[in-house]
Motif scaffolding. Structure first.
Motif, mmCIF file in Angstrom:
data_model
loop_
_atom_site.group_PDB
_atom_site.id
_atom_site.type_symbol
_atom_site.label_atom_id
_atom_site.label_comp_id
_atom_site.label_asym_id
_atom_site.label_seq_id
_atom_site.Cartn_x
_atom_site.Cartn_y
_atom_site.Cartn_z
ATOM 1 N N HIS A 207 -1.511 -9.340 -0.395
ATOM 2 C CA HIS A 207 -1.299 -8.109 -1.150
ATOM 3 C C HIS A 207 -0.481 -7.158 -0.287
ATOM 4 N N ASP B 155 0.206 -2.849 -4.211
ATOM 5 C CA ASP B 155 -0.945 -3.390 -4.928
ATOM 6 C C ASP B 155 -2.143 -2.461 -4.772
ATOM 7 N N THR C 220 3.774 -2.132 -15.524
ATOM 8 C CA THR C 220 5.107 -2.740 -15.492
ATOM 9 C C THR C 220 5.759 -2.545 -14.135
ATOM 10 N N LEU D 17 4.178 -2.332 -11.302
ATOM 11 C CA LEU D 17 3.538 -3.237 -10.345
ATOM 12 C C LEU D 17 4.102 -4.650 -10.467
ATOM 13 N N LEU D 18 4.401 -5.087 -11.673
ATOM 14 C CA LEU D 18 4.922 -6.440 -11.860
ATOM 15 C C LEU D 18 6.249 -6.643 -11.141
ATOM 16 N N ARG D 19 6.938 -5.560 -10.827
ATOM 17 C CA ARG D 19 8.217 -5.673 -10.109
ATOM 18 C C ARG D 19 8.040 -5.660 -8.601
ATOM 19 N N GLY E 123 4.575 -5.770 -6.829
ATOM 20 C CA GLY E 123 3.324 -6.286 -6.275
ATOM 21 C C GLY E 123 3.443 -7.747 -5.881
ATOM 22 N N ASP F 216 0.174 -9.566 -5.124
ATOM 23 C CA ASP F 216 -1.121 -10.195 -5.347
ATOM 24 C C ASP F 216 -1.140 -10.850 -6.726
ATOM 25 N N GLN F 217 -1.428 -12.162 -6.773
ATOM 26 C CA GLN F 217 -1.367 -12.897 -8.024
ATOM 27 C C GLN F 217 -2.404 -12.406 -9.027
ATOM 28 N N ASN G 235 -1.210 -9.171 -10.490
ATOM 29 C CA ASN G 235 -0.084 -9.381 -11.399
ATOM 30 C C ASN G 235 -0.575 -9.835 -12.770
ATOM 31 N N GLU G 236 -1.546 -10.733 -12.786
ATOM 32 C CA GLU G 236 -2.109 -11.178 -14.054
ATOM 33 C C GLU G 236 -2.826 -10.033 -14.761
ATOM 34 N N ASN H 228 -0.241 -7.547 -16.158
ATOM 35 C CA ASN H 228 0.394 -8.100 -17.350
ATOM 36 C C ASN H 228 -0.520 -7.959 -18.564
#
Length: 225
Positions: free
Chosen positions: A79, A83, A192, A194-196, A198, A200-201, A204-205, A208
């Protein structure tokens, strides 16, 4: 007959001893661990690197075999600071959504508004627990001393929340849709973003899901009026 058997046993025994000695003489010596020489001149064993690692290539490219240590050194962090910022900001953001949603059962005129408020409470309450757990698992505090959460996207002012608290019936429904729509839009923007940036998987999920679900709820609220 007894003497012949004795000679045969002696020959077999000697042959076995000779074969064992030959195997010991010809077997490869054990490989010693590599050593490094420190500043004091003392030789110390180098830490094991491990077997090579097969690294998948990009689409259309072949896979590569790389040293294990090199792969570990270039691995992405679990992370990053963005994040952490997202989680710390989204917790109070969700808390305000719950505060507004909890007003609906006794004030809303529309059954659709009450049902929507129920869905918000059912979703965002557990999500706060998820985010607090994410911070706790990493030894990170949830609070940010000195930060004004009122400056976050979509956050409603204390005065606006008081107006919503005092409203009833159709007026409450109108204010609730107006304020919660702006609140959701702020959350969608934060997710949105963070999706660009971040890494940490899990987050991200989660981001989303927030962006998708709250966009759907915005459309539902607009349809209710």
């Amino acid at each position: 007959m007894t003497a012949r058997r004795g000679r045969t046993l002696l020959v077999v025994t000697l042959a076995a001893v000779l074969l064992a000695a030959l195997w010991l003489a010809l077997r490869p010596a054990d490989r010693a661990a590599p050593v490094t020489v420190g500043a004091t001149g003392a030789a110390t064993p180098s830490p094991p690197v491990g077997p090579p690692v097969l690294v998948p290539g990009r689409p259309g490219e072949s896979a590569l075999v790389r040293p294990a240590q090199e792969v570990r050194d270039t691995a992405s962090p679990r992370h990053n600071s963005l994040d952490v910022w997202f989680v710390r900001m989204m917790i109070p953001h969700h808390q305000q959504a719950l505060e507004m949603a909890e007003l609906a059962p006794d004030r809303a005129a529309s059954p659709g508004i009450r049902a929507l408020a129920d869905r918000i409470r059912a979703a965002q309450g557990p999500e706060i627990g998820l985010m607090r757990g994410w911070l706790s698992a990493r030894g990170l505090p949830a609070e940010v001393p000195g930060h004004d959460h009122g400056t976050m996207r979509g956050m409603q002012s204390p005065e606006a929340v008081r107006r919503l608290t005092d409203a009833r019936g159709a007026e409450f429904d109108r204010l609730f849709v107006e304020m919660m729509t702006a609140h959701h839009q702020g959350a969608v923007t934060m997710a949105t973003d963070l999706l660009r940036v971040g890494v940490d998987q899990q987050l991200n999920e989660f981001a989303n899901a927030v962006a998708t679900e709250q966009t759907v709820e915005i459309d539902r609220m607009r349809a209710l009026l």
